[in-house]
Design an enzyme around this catalytic site. Structure first.
Site, PDB file in Angstrom:
ATOM      1  N   GLU A 104       0.853  -1.194   0.000  1.00 34.03           N
ATOM      2  CA  GLU A 104       0.000   0.000   0.000  1.00 34.03           C
ATOM      3  C   GLU A 104       0.888   1.243   0.000  1.00 34.03           C
ATOM      4  O   GLU A 104       1.981   1.233   0.560  1.00 34.03           O
ATOM      5  CB  GLU A 104      -0.905  -0.050   1.248  1.00 34.03           C
ATOM      6  N   ASP A 108      -4.168   5.429   5.933  1.00 32.40           N
ATOM      7  CA  ASP A 108      -4.704   6.646   6.546  1.00 32.40           C
ATOM      8  C   ASP A 108      -5.749   6.219   7.580  1.00 32.40           C
ATOM      9  O   ASP A 108      -5.411   5.945   8.734  1.00 32.40           O
ATOM     10  CB  ASP A 108      -5.289   7.521   5.431  1.00 32.40           C
ATOM     11  N   LYS A 136      -0.195   7.226   8.584  1.00 31.74           N
ATOM     12  CA  LYS A 136      -0.590   8.365   9.425  1.00 31.74           C
ATOM     13  C   LYS A 136      -1.171   7.779  10.702  1.00 31.74           C
ATOM     14  O   LYS A 136      -2.371   7.474  10.757  1.00 31.74           O
ATOM     15  CB  LYS A 136      -1.653   9.200   8.709  1.00 31.74           C
ATOM     16  N   PHE A 157      -2.261  15.941   4.275  1.00 35.04           N
ATOM     17  CA  PHE A 157      -2.352  15.341   2.959  1.00 35.04           C
ATOM     18  C   PHE A 157      -1.022  15.479   2.213  1.00 35.04           C
ATOM     19  O   PHE A 157      -0.378  16.532   2.253  1.00 35.04           O
ATOM     20  CB  PHE A 157      -3.468  16.020   2.144  1.00 35.04           C
ATOM     21  N   ASP A 164      -1.742  11.000  -5.205  1.00 33.38           N
ATOM     22  CA  ASP A 164      -2.313  12.103  -5.969  1.00 33.38           C
ATOM     23  C   ASP A 164      -3.290  12.943  -5.155  1.00 33.38           C
ATOM     24  O   ASP A 164      -3.818  12.510  -4.132  1.00 33.38           O
ATOM     25  CB  ASP A 164      -3.093  11.550  -7.163  1.00 33.38           C
TER      26      ASP A 164
HETATM   27  P1  IMP Z   1      -7.576   4.616   4.023  1.00 32.81           P
HETATM   28  O1  IMP Z   1      -8.524   3.588   3.475  1.00 32.81           O
HETATM   29  O2  IMP Z   1      -8.283   5.759   4.686  1.00 32.81           O
HETATM   30  O3  IMP Z   1      -6.467   4.036   4.863  1.00 32.81           O
HETATM   31  O4  IMP Z   1      -6.910   5.314   2.768  1.00 32.81           O
HETATM   32  C1  IMP Z   1      -5.940   4.692   2.046  1.00 32.81           C
HETATM   33  C2  IMP Z   1      -5.881   5.248   0.635  1.00 32.81           C
HETATM   34  O5  IMP Z   1      -6.274   6.617   0.566  1.00 32.81           O
HETATM   35  C3  IMP Z   1      -4.450   5.208   0.170  1.00 32.81           C
HETATM   36  O6  IMP Z   1      -4.196   4.028  -0.528  1.00 32.81           O
HETATM   37  C4  IMP Z   1      -4.350   6.423  -0.734  1.00 32.81           C
HETATM   38  O7  IMP Z   1      -4.669   6.056  -2.048  1.00 32.81           O
HETATM   39  C5  IMP Z   1      -5.376   7.383  -0.206  1.00 32.81           C
HETATM   40  N1  IMP Z   1      -4.755   8.401   0.678  1.00 32.81           N
HETATM   41  C6  IMP Z   1      -4.774   8.461   2.029  1.00 32.81           C
HETATM   42  N2  IMP Z   1      -4.089   9.509   2.493  1.00 32.81           N
HETATM   43  C7  IMP Z   1      -3.607  10.148   1.403  1.00 32.81           C
HETATM   44  C8  IMP Z   1      -2.769  11.315   1.226  1.00 32.81           C
HETATM   45  O8  IMP Z   1      -2.321  12.011   2.166  1.00 32.81           O
HETATM   46  N3  IMP Z   1      -2.475  11.632  -0.066  1.00 32.81           N
HETATM   47  C9  IMP Z   1      -2.931  10.925  -1.143  1.00 32.81           C
HETATM   48  N4  IMP Z   1      -3.699   9.829  -1.014  1.00 32.81           N
HETATM   49  C10 IMP Z   1      -4.031   9.431   0.250  1.00 32.81           C
HETATM   50 MG    MG Z   2      -3.951   3.708  -2.438  1.00 33.94          MG
END
Ligand code: IMP
Ligand code: MG
Length: 182
Positions: A104, A108, A136, A157, A164
């Site tokens: 991954e 986040d 994070k 971010f 992206d």
């Molecule tokens: P989660 O499901 O909230 O853990 O998000 C994971 C996905 O969100 C990652 O694989 C990224 O594609 C996107 N993402 C999370 N944080 C960021 C960021 O700061 N910048 C860009 N994409 C992010």
């Molecule tokens: Mg991703």
């Protein structure tokens, strides 16, 4: 001296982690994975789109026989993770009895992986671990075991190196952080 700044759509980002720092960290991660998985022919499962560049560099930092596959899951719009994830491209490999390494770009909230991991576990892999370039810690709402983290970063971010903001920034060799965010 102020940090180099770039603009993507309507937002400004400043230099956060350089390509050289990323290269060095991935060298270490590849060495650790090689030590752990050498001889097991692991299957890397890379999560598109964000992890495509990290995956390309990580697998080349691993000196062992391995396979690479891709899944595509959608959960993000703009700066916010939204709702439930959707699988857009599924896994074409059988993971039964395989050493599986999920790759991954960033964890986040953890929602994306907390939905994917049980699906993979249901197919009885021999082992299943997550490798993420960024984490994070303050944002993770879904508990996940993260034994291989490249960089733990603040809840701001970031873009670049595959990540992206609404489609822009993936091709930047360095990683940039949103300017002026709290
Ligand atoms: P989660 O499901 O909230 O853990 O998000 C994971 C996905 O969100 C990652 O694989 C990224 O594609 C996107 N993402 C999370 N944080 C960021 C960021 O700061 N910048 C860009 N994409 C992010
Ligand atoms: Mg991703």
């Amino acid at each position: 001296m102020s940090k180099p700044t770039i603009t993507a759509h309507d937002l400004q980002f400043e230099l956060f982690i350089t390509a050289e720092q990323i290269r060095e960290r991935i060298r270490e991660m590849g060495a650790a994975l090689t030590e752990q998985y050498n001889g097991q022919m692991p299957l890397f499962v890379s999560i598109l789109n964000g992890a495509f560049i990290f995956t390309a560099d990580l697998v080349r930092a691993c000196e062992m026989d391995c396979e690479v596959s891709f899944v595509k899951i959608a959960s993000y719009h703009g700066l916010q993770s939204v709702g439930k994830t959707r699988t857009l491209i599924g896994l074409e490999h059988d993971v039964t009895d395989r050493a599986v390494i999920v790759v991954e770009d960033i964890v986040d909230s953890g929602r994306t992986l907390s939905e994917l991991i049980p699906n993979l576990e249901a197919q009885s892999p021999r082992s299943l671990e997550i490798v993420t370039l960024f984490h994070k810690p303050t944002a993770t709402a879904y508990p996940l075991r993260l034994p291989h983290i490249g960089f733990s970063i603040p809840d701001k971010f970031i873009i670049g190196y595959g990540l992206d903001y609404d489609g822009l920034g993936r091709n930047l060799p360095d990683v940039y952080q949103l300017k002026g965010s709290s």
